[in-house]
Design an enzyme around this catalytic site. Structure first.
Site, PDB file in Angstrom:
ATOM      1  N   GLU A 125     -28.727  27.398  -9.485  1.00  0.00           N
ATOM      2  CA  GLU A 125     -29.680  26.291  -9.574  1.00  0.00           C
ATOM      3  C   GLU A 125     -30.864  26.628  -8.668  1.00  0.00           C
ATOM      4  OE1 GLU A 125     -28.643  22.375  -7.881  1.00  0.00           O
ATOM      5  OE2 GLU A 125     -29.508  21.535  -9.702  1.00  0.00           O
ATOM      6  N   CYS A 182     -31.920  17.636 -11.116  1.00  0.00           N
ATOM      7  CA  CYS A 182     -30.607  18.190 -11.467  1.00  0.00           C
ATOM      8  C   CYS A 182     -30.478  18.394 -12.971  1.00  0.00           C
ATOM      9  CB  CYS A 182     -29.488  17.311 -10.931  1.00  0.00           C
ATOM     10  SG  CYS A 182     -29.724  15.580 -11.237  1.00  0.00           S
ATOM     11  N   GLY A 240     -21.182  18.552  -2.131  1.00  0.00           N
ATOM     12  CA  GLY A 240     -20.232  17.761  -2.924  1.00  0.00           C
ATOM     13  C   GLY A 240     -18.794  18.202  -2.706  1.00  0.00           C
ATOM     14  N   GLY A 285     -26.314  15.321  -4.873  1.00  0.00           N
ATOM     15  CA  GLY A 285     -26.878  16.412  -4.085  1.00  0.00           C
ATOM     16  C   GLY A 285     -26.310  17.740  -4.543  1.00  0.00           C
ATOM     17  N   GLU A 325     -32.892  12.749   4.958  1.00  0.00           N
ATOM     18  CA  GLU A 325     -33.842  12.635   6.076  1.00  0.00           C
ATOM     19  C   GLU A 325     -35.268  12.966   5.657  1.00  0.00           C
ATOM     20  OE1 GLU A 325     -32.306  12.840  10.457  1.00  0.00           O
ATOM     21  OE2 GLU A 325     -32.453  14.847   9.607  1.00  0.00           O
ATOM     22  N   GLU A 343     -22.409  22.387  -3.205  1.00  0.00           N
ATOM     23  CA  GLU A 343     -21.765  22.822  -1.961  1.00  0.00           C
ATOM     24  C   GLU A 343     -21.388  21.609  -1.090  1.00  0.00           C
ATOM     25  OE1 GLU A 343     -24.335  25.334   0.250  1.00  0.00           O
ATOM     26  OE2 GLU A 343     -22.857  25.661   1.837  1.00  0.00           O
ATOM     27  N   GLU A 370     -22.515  13.491  -8.289  1.00  0.00           N
ATOM     28  CA  GLU A 370     -23.542  13.979  -9.228  1.00  0.00           C
ATOM     29  C   GLU A 370     -24.153  15.207  -8.586  1.00  0.00           C
ATOM     30  OE1 GLU A 370     -23.931  12.766 -12.116  1.00  0.00           O
ATOM     31  OE2 GLU A 370     -22.948  10.820 -11.913  1.00  0.00           O
ATOM     32  N   LYS A 421     -27.222   6.095   2.876  1.00  0.00           N
ATOM     33  CA  LYS A 421     -27.829   7.151   3.691  1.00  0.00           C
ATOM     34  C   LYS A 421     -28.802   7.959   2.829  1.00  0.00           C
ATOM     35  CE  LYS A 421     -27.413  11.341   4.769  1.00  0.00           C
ATOM     36  NZ  LYS A 421     -28.828  11.621   5.034  1.00  0.00           N
TER      37      LYS A 421
HETATM   38  P1  NDP Z   1     -27.805  18.369   0.117  1.00  0.00           P
HETATM   39  O1  NDP Z   1     -26.715  18.329  -0.861  1.00  0.00           O
HETATM   40  O2  NDP Z   1     -27.598  19.044   1.421  1.00  0.00           O
HETATM   41  O3  NDP Z   1     -28.327  16.874   0.462  1.00  0.00           O
HETATM   42  C1  NDP Z   1     -28.072  15.725  -0.282  1.00  0.00           C
HETATM   43  C2  NDP Z   1     -27.693  14.568   0.639  1.00  0.00           C
HETATM   44  O4  NDP Z   1     -26.466  14.863   1.288  1.00  0.00           O
HETATM   45  C3  NDP Z   1     -28.695  14.301   1.758  1.00  0.00           C
HETATM   46  O5  NDP Z   1     -28.734  12.917   2.030  1.00  0.00           O
HETATM   47  C4  NDP Z   1     -28.063  15.053   2.920  1.00  0.00           C
HETATM   48  O6  NDP Z   1     -28.507  14.578   4.166  1.00  0.00           O
HETATM   49  C5  NDP Z   1     -26.602  14.761   2.694  1.00  0.00           C
HETATM   50  N1  NDP Z   1     -25.672  15.690   3.316  1.00  0.00           N
HETATM   51  C6  NDP Z   1     -25.899  16.983   3.693  1.00  0.00           C
HETATM   52  N2  NDP Z   1     -24.792  17.519   4.253  1.00  0.00           N
HETATM   53  C7  NDP Z   1     -23.846  16.552   4.250  1.00  0.00           C
HETATM   54  C8  NDP Z   1     -22.501  16.492   4.693  1.00  0.00           C
HETATM   55  N3  NDP Z   1     -21.885  17.544   5.242  1.00  0.00           N
HETATM   56  N4  NDP Z   1     -21.813  15.338   4.531  1.00  0.00           N
HETATM   57  C9  NDP Z   1     -22.387  14.284   3.951  1.00  0.00           C
HETATM   58  N5  NDP Z   1     -23.668  14.271   3.534  1.00  0.00           N
HETATM   59  C10 NDP Z   1     -24.395  15.393   3.661  1.00  0.00           C
HETATM   60  O7  NDP Z   1     -29.059  18.998  -0.613  1.00  0.00           O
HETATM   61  P2  NDP Z   1     -30.284  19.811   0.073  1.00  0.00           P
HETATM   62  O8  NDP Z   1     -31.269  18.816   0.459  1.00  0.00           O
HETATM   63  O9  NDP Z   1     -29.834  20.728   1.146  1.00  0.00           O
HETATM   64  O10 NDP Z   1     -30.772  20.682  -1.144  1.00  0.00           O
HETATM   65  C11 NDP Z   1     -30.192  21.968  -1.334  1.00  0.00           C
HETATM   66  C12 NDP Z   1     -29.975  22.243  -2.804  1.00  0.00           C
HETATM   67  O11 NDP Z   1     -29.102  21.277  -3.340  1.00  0.00           O
HETATM   68  C13 NDP Z   1     -31.218  22.128  -3.672  1.00  0.00           C
HETATM   69  O12 NDP Z   1     -31.967  23.296  -3.635  1.00  0.00           O
HETATM   70  C14 NDP Z   1     -30.606  21.851  -5.015  1.00  0.00           C
HETATM   71  O13 NDP Z   1     -30.177  23.068  -5.582  1.00  0.00           O
HETATM   72  C15 NDP Z   1     -29.397  21.004  -4.690  1.00  0.00           C
HETATM   73  N6  NDP Z   1     -29.699  19.568  -4.847  1.00  0.00           N
HETATM   74  C16 NDP Z   1     -29.308  18.964  -5.985  1.00  0.00           C
HETATM   75  C17 NDP Z   1     -29.623  17.644  -6.170  1.00  0.00           C
HETATM   76  C18 NDP Z   1     -29.246  16.935  -7.418  1.00  0.00           C
HETATM   77  O14 NDP Z   1     -29.899  15.976  -7.792  1.00  0.00           O
HETATM   78  N7  NDP Z   1     -28.180  17.346  -8.078  1.00  0.00           N
HETATM   79  C19 NDP Z   1     -30.392  16.865  -5.210  1.00  0.00           C
HETATM   80  C20 NDP Z   1     -30.695  17.583  -4.016  1.00  0.00           C
HETATM   81  C21 NDP Z   1     -30.372  18.899  -3.864  1.00  0.00           C
HETATM   82  P3  NDP Z   1     -29.796  15.182   4.932  1.00  0.00           P
HETATM   83  O15 NDP Z   1     -30.588  15.937   3.936  1.00  0.00           O
HETATM   84  O16 NDP Z   1     -30.486  13.962   5.436  1.00  0.00           O
HETATM   85  O17 NDP Z   1     -29.275  16.050   6.041  1.00  0.00           O
END
Ligand code: NDP
Length: 456
Positions: A357, A264, A213, A208, A158, A211, A230, A155
Site C-alpha cells: 500500500e 484505503c 491493526g 489505519g 495526532e 501493522e 478497517e 482518539k
Molecule cells: P497508523 O495505523 O499508525 O495510525 C492510525 C491510528 O492509529 C492513529 O490514530 C494512530 O495514532 C493510532 N495508533 C498508532 N499506533 C497505535 C498503537 N500501537 N495502538 C493503538 N493505536 C495506534 O497509520 P500511520 O499514520 O502511521 O500511517 C502509516 C500507513 O498506514 C499509511 O502509509 C497507510 O499505508 C496506512 N494507513 C491506512 C489507513 C486506512 O484508511 N486504511 C489510514 C491511515 C494509514 P497517532 O498517529 O496519533 O500516533
C-alpha cells in the site's frame, strides 16, 4: 516527549495550532467519564436518542463551512472535498438517527414459554481513527455507536485532531449529554495502546495501517474486547478491452489520486487488458496531467499535498531512479508536502509498488490477457478492501465481481462508500463492517431471553 503537540498545515508546513498532548492518565480519565455517562445514555428513550442524533446532524450542517475549512487546512485536502466530507458526516448522523427505534430483535419458537432477542449496547467503546478522512471516519464509528446506546472515547490521529475536538463541542451544544463523547488527543503508541488495554473499554473500532491493526487485535485479545478493523488496501481497477475506455480512463485518476492517494480504497493497481493498453494509457495521461494540484483552499484545486514529510518520504521511495515512470502530473514547489501524481507502467505483479500500500498519488498499470488472468492478478494480494470492474459485458462484470475477494466492489464506476451500504474488507484489509445496517451489529451484543409461561 514534549507535552505540547504542534499541529501542522501540510500545504504550508506552518503550525496551525498547539494543543496539550494527552497521556495514559487522560485516557483513563476519559474512560471513567464515558463509563459514568453510560447508564443514563443507554436509558434515554429510543425516540429521544434519535432526536439527539438528528440535532447533531443539523448542527454539523450548520457548521459545514467552519468544519470543512478546518479539515481542509489540517489534512491538506481540497476545500470542495472537505465540504463533501462534512455533508457525509451530517448524513451519517441522519441515517443512524433512524436506528434507536429500529434495533429489532427476533421472536423464536420454543417450548414452555417465549423466547426473544434484544440488541444491547456494549458500554464504553474506543474509536481510534487515522488522518486521511479525520472526521468522516470518526463519524462512521460514532454514528452507530451512539445510536446503539454506547458511550465513546475517540482518539483522532495526532496529525489531524482539530475537527474531532470541534465536533465534540458542536455535538454537546446540540444536546449530546456530558461524558457520552470524549476526545483524547495523544500518540497512538501510548493513548491508543492504553485504550486497547483498558479493562473498562468493551470494544475498539480502528481504521489505519494493517501493522497497527495486528497489534490492536493482539492487545484486545487480553480482555476479549470486541474489535473491528478497517485496514489497508491495494485495490484493483480492472479494465477490460470491451469497456467504455474513455470513461474508465477519465475516472481512473480520481479513484487513485483523490485525497492525494491517501485512501484505503485507492484503486492503485490498474489492470488493463492488453489490446486496450495504448488507447487507455493515452487517455489516462491526458487526465492525469490535467489534475490541478495546489492550495487546498483554492476552489479549483483537485489534489492537495500529502499529510506529512514522513508520508512524502515513504511515497517517494516507490518512485526511485529505477521506477518505470510512464508519466507524471504537476505539483507546486516551495513549502508543503507536495507530490506529483505519478503513473508507473509496465509494472511486474511482484514489484514492491504493485504489492505494498503506497498511500500516495502513485498508480501502477499492469497488463493482462484474459478474464482468468485478471481475476488471478486482482486477488494476488494480502488485501481485499475494494475494487472496480470496467466492462461492456454485464455477465462478465458480474462473474468477475463474484470472483474477487474484496468487500466493496463497483462495476463501471469507482465508488466505494455510501452511508446506507456496508463498507469493510476481506483478508488483511480487516474485519467487521461500517456504515449501512450492518454497522449496528458491531456496536451491540445479542441477548436472548426466555420467559416461562407454561404452568409448572
Ligand atoms: P497508523 O495505523 O499508525 O495510525 C492510525 C491510528 O492509529 C492513529 O490514530 C494512530 O495514532 C493510532 N495508533 C498508532 N499506533 C497505535 C498503537 N500501537 N495502538 C493503538 N493505536 C495506534 O497509520 P500511520 O499514520 O502511521 O500511517 C502509516 C500507513 O498506514 C499509511 O502509509 C497507510 O499505508 C496506512 N494507513 C491506512 C489507513 C486506512 O484508511 N486504511 C489510514 C491511515 C494509514 P497517532 O498517529 O496519533 O500516533
Amino acid at each position: 516527549m514534549p507535552d505540547v503537540l504542534e499541529v501542522l498545515e501540510p500545504a504550508t508546513e506552518a503550525v496551525l495550532e498547539e494543543l496539550p498532548r494527552a497521556g495514559e492518565e487522560e485516557v483513563d480519565a476519559a474512560v471513567a467519564r464515558a463509563a459514568a455517562a453510560f447508564p443514563a445514555w443507554r436509558a434515554v428513550s429510543p425516540s429521544d436518542r434519535a432526536n439527539v442524533l438528528r440535532a447533531i446532524s443539523a448542527a454539523v450542517t450548520a457548521h459545514r463551512e467552519e468544519l470543512a475549512l478546518l479539515e481542509a487546512r489540517n489534512a491538506g485536502k481540497p476545500i470542495g472535498d472537505a465540504r463533501g466530507e462534512m455533508d457525509m458526516v451530517a448524513q451519517v448522523f441522519a441515517y443512524y438517527s433512524g436506528s434507536p427505534e429500529r434495533l429489532l430483535g427476533d421472536t423464536i419458537p420454543v417450548s414452555g414459554g417465549q423466547a426473544w432477542t434484544l440488541r444491547e449496547p456494549l458500554g464504553v467503546v474506543g474509536l481510534i481513527v487515522p488522518w486521511n478522512f479525520p472526521l468522516t471516519i470518526a463519524a462512521w464509528k460514532m454514528g452507530p455507536a451512539l445510536a446503539a446506546g454506547n458511550t465513546v472515547v475517540l482518539k483522532p490521529a495526532e496529525l489531524t485532531p482539530l475537527t474531532a475536538l470541534r465536533f465534540a463541542q458542536i455535538a454537546g451544544e446540540a444536546g449530546l449529554p456530558e461524558g457520552v463523547l470524549n476526545v483524547v488527543v495523544g500518540p497512538g503508541s501510548t493513548c491508543g495502546a492504553r485504550l486497547v488495554a483498558h479493562p473498562g473499554v468493551a470494544k475498539i473500532a480502528f481504521t489505519g495501517s494493517t501493522e497497527v491493526g495486528r497489534s490492536i487485535a493482539a492487545g484486545a485479545a487480553q480482555t476479549i474486547k470486541r474489535v473491528t478493523l478497517e485496514l489497508g488496501g491495494k485495490s484493483p481497477n480492472v479494465v477490460f478491452a470491451d469497456a467504455d475506455l474513455a470513461a474508465a480512463a477519465a475516472a481512473a485518476p480520481g479513484a487513485v489520486f483523490g485525497n492525494a492517494g491517501q485512501d484505503c480504497c485507492a484503486r492503485s493497481r490498474i489492470l488493463v487488458q492488453r489490446p486496450a493498453i495504448d488507447e487507455f494509457m493515452s487517455a489516462l495521461e491526458r487526465a492525469v496531467t490535467a489534475i490541478r494540484v495546489g492550495d487546498p483552499l483554492d476552489e479549483a484545486t483537485e489534489m492537495g499535498p500529502l499529510i506529512s514529510a514522513g508520508q512524502r518520504a515513504t511515497v517517494g521511495s516507490f518512485v526511485d531512479d529505477g521506477a518505470p515512470v510512464a508519466f507524471r502530473g504537476a505539483a507546486p514547489d516551495g513549502p508543503g508536502f507536495w507530490f506529483a501524481p505519478t503513473v508507473l507502467c509496465p509494472v511486474e505483479p511482484d514489484a514492491r509498488a504493485a504489492r505494498e500500500e503506497i498511500f500516495g498519488p502513485v498508480a501502477v498499470v499492469i497488463p493482462f490477457d484474459d478474464e482468468e488472468e485478471a481475476v488471478r492478478l486482482a486477488n494476488d494480494t494480502i488485501y481485499g478492501l475494494s475494487g472496480s470492474i470496467w466492462s461492456g459485458d454485464g455477465a462478465r462484470a458480474l462473474r468477475v465481481a463474484r470472483a474477487l475477494d474484496a468487500g466493496v466492489l463497483s462495476i463501471n464506476s469507482n465508488t466505494s462508500v455510501r452511508v446506507s451500504t456496508p463498507f469493510g474488507g476481506f483478508k488483511q484489509s480487516g474485519y467487521g463492517r461500517e456504515l449501512g445496517p450492518h454497522a449496528l451489529d458491531a456496536y451491540t451484543e445479542v441477548k436472548s431471553i426466555f420467559y416461562a409461561t407454561d404452568p409448572t
